[in-house]
Design an enzyme around this catalytic site. Sequence first.
Site, PDB file in Angstrom:
ATOM      1  N   HIS A  69       0.780  -1.047   0.016  1.00  0.00           N
ATOM      2  CA  HIS A  69      -0.015  -0.208   0.101  1.00  0.00           C
ATOM      3  C   HIS A  69       0.853   1.229  -0.013  1.00  0.00           C
ATOM      4  O   HIS A  69       1.540   1.356   0.887  1.00  0.00           O
ATOM      5  CB  HIS A  69      -0.868   0.074   1.124  1.00  0.00           C
ATOM      6  CG  HIS A  69      -1.884  -0.975   1.160  1.00  0.00           C
ATOM      7  ND1 HIS A  69      -3.141  -1.102   0.602  1.00  0.00           N
ATOM      8  CD2 HIS A  69      -1.780  -2.495   1.635  1.00  0.00           C
ATOM      9  CE1 HIS A  69      -3.916  -2.356   0.698  1.00  0.00           C
ATOM     10  NE2 HIS A  69      -2.932  -3.185   1.365  1.00  0.00           N
ATOM     11  N   LEU A  70       0.703   1.980  -0.987  1.00  0.00           N
ATOM     12  CA  LEU A  70       1.524   3.205  -1.100  1.00  0.00           C
ATOM     13  C   LEU A  70       0.714   4.485  -0.774  1.00  0.00           C
ATOM     14  O   LEU A  70       1.569   5.505  -0.693  1.00  0.00           O
ATOM     15  CB  LEU A  70       2.131   3.395  -2.459  1.00  0.00           C
ATOM     16  CG  LEU A  70       3.320   2.229  -2.996  1.00  0.00           C
ATOM     17  CD1 LEU A  70       3.893   2.446  -4.344  1.00  0.00           C
ATOM     18  CD2 LEU A  70       4.241   1.713  -1.930  1.00  0.00           C
ATOM     19  N   ARG A  71      -0.458   4.304  -0.423  1.00  0.00           N
ATOM     20  CA  ARG A  71      -1.273   5.613  -0.032  1.00  0.00           C
ATOM     21  C   ARG A  71      -1.361   6.570  -0.702  1.00  0.00           C
ATOM     22  O   ARG A  71      -1.882   7.528  -0.262  1.00  0.00           O
ATOM     23  CB  ARG A  71      -0.614   5.975   1.533  1.00  0.00           C
ATOM     24  CG  ARG A  71      -0.461   4.760   2.564  1.00  0.00           C
ATOM     25  CD  ARG A  71      -1.796   4.081   2.797  1.00  0.00           C
ATOM     26  NE  ARG A  71      -1.642   3.216   3.885  1.00  0.00           N
ATOM     27  CZ  ARG A  71      -2.605   2.163   4.050  1.00  0.00           C
ATOM     28  NH1 ARG A  71      -3.381   1.780   3.390  1.00  0.00           N
ATOM     29  NH2 ARG A  71      -2.187   1.240   5.168  1.00  0.00           N
ATOM     30  N   ASN A 101      -6.400   0.688  -3.175  1.00  0.00           N
ATOM     31  CA  ASN A 101      -7.434   1.201  -2.242  1.00  0.00           C
ATOM     32  C   ASN A 101      -7.036   2.685  -1.573  1.00  0.00           C
ATOM     33  O   ASN A 101      -6.832   2.624  -0.408  1.00  0.00           O
ATOM     34  CB  ASN A 101      -7.665   0.160  -1.210  1.00  0.00           C
ATOM     35  CG  ASN A 101      -6.614  -0.128  -0.303  1.00  0.00           C
ATOM     36  OD1 ASN A 101      -5.464   0.051  -0.797  1.00  0.00           O
ATOM     37  ND2 ASN A 101      -6.685  -0.474   1.148  1.00  0.00           N
ATOM     38  N   HIS A 239      -2.492 -12.788   1.508  1.00  0.00           N
ATOM     39  CA  HIS A 239      -2.479 -12.825   2.959  1.00  0.00           C
ATOM     40  C   HIS A 239      -2.929 -13.998   3.871  1.00  0.00           C
ATOM     41  O   HIS A 239      -3.786 -13.549   4.584  1.00  0.00           O
ATOM     42  CB  HIS A 239      -2.611 -11.547   3.634  1.00  0.00           C
ATOM     43  CG  HIS A 239      -3.837 -10.832   3.364  1.00  0.00           C
ATOM     44  ND1 HIS A 239      -4.928 -11.128   3.046  1.00  0.00           N
ATOM     45  CD2 HIS A 239      -3.771  -9.320   3.055  1.00  0.00           C
ATOM     46  CE1 HIS A 239      -5.816 -10.237   2.878  1.00  0.00           C
ATOM     47  NE2 HIS A 239      -4.980  -9.209   2.905  1.00  0.00           N
ATOM     48  N   ASP A 312       2.176  -7.202   2.306  1.00  0.00           N
ATOM     49  CA  ASP A 312       0.956  -6.376   2.754  1.00  0.00           C
ATOM     50  C   ASP A 312       1.572  -4.989   3.361  1.00  0.00           C
ATOM     51  O   ASP A 312       0.854  -4.724   4.551  1.00  0.00           O
ATOM     52  CB  ASP A 312       0.102  -7.068   3.615  1.00  0.00           C
ATOM     53  CG  ASP A 312      -1.174  -6.422   3.761  1.00  0.00           C
ATOM     54  OD1 ASP A 312      -1.489  -5.503   3.137  1.00  0.00           O
ATOM     55  OD2 ASP A 312      -2.110  -7.038   4.432  1.00  0.00           O
TER      56      ASP A 312
END
Lengths: 433, 321
Positions: A69-71, A101, A239, A312
């Site tokens: 997740h790189l946001r 997301n 996961h 993750d």
Amino acid sequence: MATNGTRPLLLRGGHVIDPSTGQDGTADVLLVGGQVEAVGTGFGTPDDAEVLDVSGLVVAPGLIDVHVHLREPGGEHKETIATGARAALAGGFTAVCAMPNTDPPIDDPAAVGFVRAEGRRAGFARVYPTGTVSLGMKGERLTLIGEMAEAGAVAITDDGRPVADAGLMRLALEYARTFGIPVAQHCEDHSLSAGGSMNEGIVSTRLGIRGIPNASEDVVIARDLLLAELTGGRLHIQHVSTRAGVAMIRDAKARGVSVTAEGTPHHFTLTDEACEQYRTEAKVNPPLRRPEDRAAVIEGVGDGTLDVIATDHAPHHYDEKEQAFEDAPFGLVGLETALGVAVTQLVEKKVLTLAQLIERMSCAPARAFSLPGGTLRRGSIADVTVFDPAREWTVDRTRFLSKSRNTPFEGMTLRGAPEMTIVDGSVRWRRNA
Amino acid sequence: MNPAATPLGKDLIGLERLTAEQIRGILDTADPFKEISERAIKKVPVLRGKTIVNLFFEASTRTRISFEFAEKRLSADTVNIASTGSSVQKGETLVDTARNLEAMRIDMVVIRHGSSGAAQFLAERIPSNVVNAGDGRHEHPTQALLDMLTLRDHLGRIEGLRVCIVGDVLHSRVARSNIWGLTKLGAEVAVCAPRTLLPIGVEELGVQVFDRIEEAIEWADALNVLRLQLERMQAGFIPSLREYNRVFGVTRERIERAPRDLLILHPGPMNRGVEIDSDVADGPQSVILNQVTNGVAVRMAVLYLLAGGAPDRAEAAKAEG
């Protein structure tokens, strides 16, 4: 310190391990023009080549993390595409797949193009975008999967949330087949996990925390394996944390279902006891489970049921984790600890050989998401990870390049550390002395 | 004084981490403190000059008032902060609230919070003594202590008693604290509730489970009847209040069939006609109001001990000043 990618690079005298070709021994690796030119000994070296002595170190196809997740956009205070891709290099990863997301979510071709462009602009690890399965991650209608694939999306997923509707999941698996990309699923039934913050069990009972039962993950794994079988689509289960989940995936693979799956370093290292004292760094979804589940994840990674090790990586700003347990967000950062945790937990304990570890962290991820790399075969992209499997180090989160520090591994002594990360034939990260 | 050197350590977060000796010490201290509430002038100078903040993030009239009485009777200066209308409602985080309180140089915080672990969270971040007045589904130690004091008053002992906790154990901090406290002091503990209202693995806490209230009554020396929060029905944990009363309600007919005198406790507030019938709540076996009285004494004892007092000096402390 980055070398010029246009200049040939010779890695001399390393222990080259490439499961894709069966190579496992001392050899030189020559990278020219962004491609692997030669692996072996006795080949001629161009006069202008930069020569690096890597004797005593492992030289492997670049590590690939298919789940980070790189946001960006929307959560830049936690991480950006650039900081995440730089942290990836420091963890030995030459490529990462960015989950969609974000806020707004990556659910159209333009957004996919943005992630790809920012990744290129940053110039650290390669950043492969993924797109959402459903518009706005609402779980109602499919996104423009074909156009997103054309724009560079390497998979679709509503990760962070499950695709709850079985009919929509069926359509996604069927539709994505056309474009040859997998549907990655966060397996969770919200009606079973509703409001839970950690594994449901004796620890959650003692702490008074609402629990998430194994069944909330297992019922969706079961359903999606059946849907993958029905549709022939490519399913990637993210996961995996439960004993039953691992067993079901093993059975499905034996039946020939097109499924790949992930084991994460935290699920094969920690149990729900890490949540004692309400430690929010250990709050992750799916939750850390019981010792028998952890053992099953280790076994699954060991026998290849869980083909891929993925982190993750889920960065959160410190004040977001600095809350009462149930109020804190799920997630931990994993890019910079993954290799050390994996070597310590799996190689040192003889679950995997070094070659098998590289298979799980490089070759298999490349295959699962149809990415370039994961091999040092002549003509392939010149992405290489050089690491020292014996180096002992202690996790110190203040030294992370990620913007966030939310790790449950702080203070842990690990063996195995990246020394040099090479992307497109140029050294983009190197350990300081 | 080094706060960790008090008989209870710096904080009272829960009974899980106290020893049997520490729990007995609180009950033994509460005994002499009961008398203060019987005096014409209900005040002793035990905590004179101490500042205590009652930080209630969740509505709780009786626990807050009980603490407030305890504090005032020990001559502490107190401030009440409720979440309604406070900076908490404006989005301030718990850690910011804690830092601000600390900057005002307070001595103790009594905290009630809807999240499990909130009391410990606060205790780890401020040097003041922290008393948990109920955190999420985790613990409510002073409620369990007052329950144990009431049992000891009426039955003369805790060791060997059979106590059954009846009702919504899943969502109950009172149940967890009682389980820890009673088992540490040697009581046998059981729970009785529909399985939807029992936490997973509750047997591993050392309690037995009764599916039928009749069996629990047959077995027990005392029933601790928990409040059934009415929203649990809306959430689907039970099909209806009427059915709950019919299957699990503590009724006079059921009590009358008990093989021995049964003590009835309830932490309040009660839903009469749901988990407990009025003629049981108001009947001769009910010690519900004694619990309320003992609540003040137990809280005085906890505050006194955290401030550095010792159980064997409690009697003398009352006479000082």
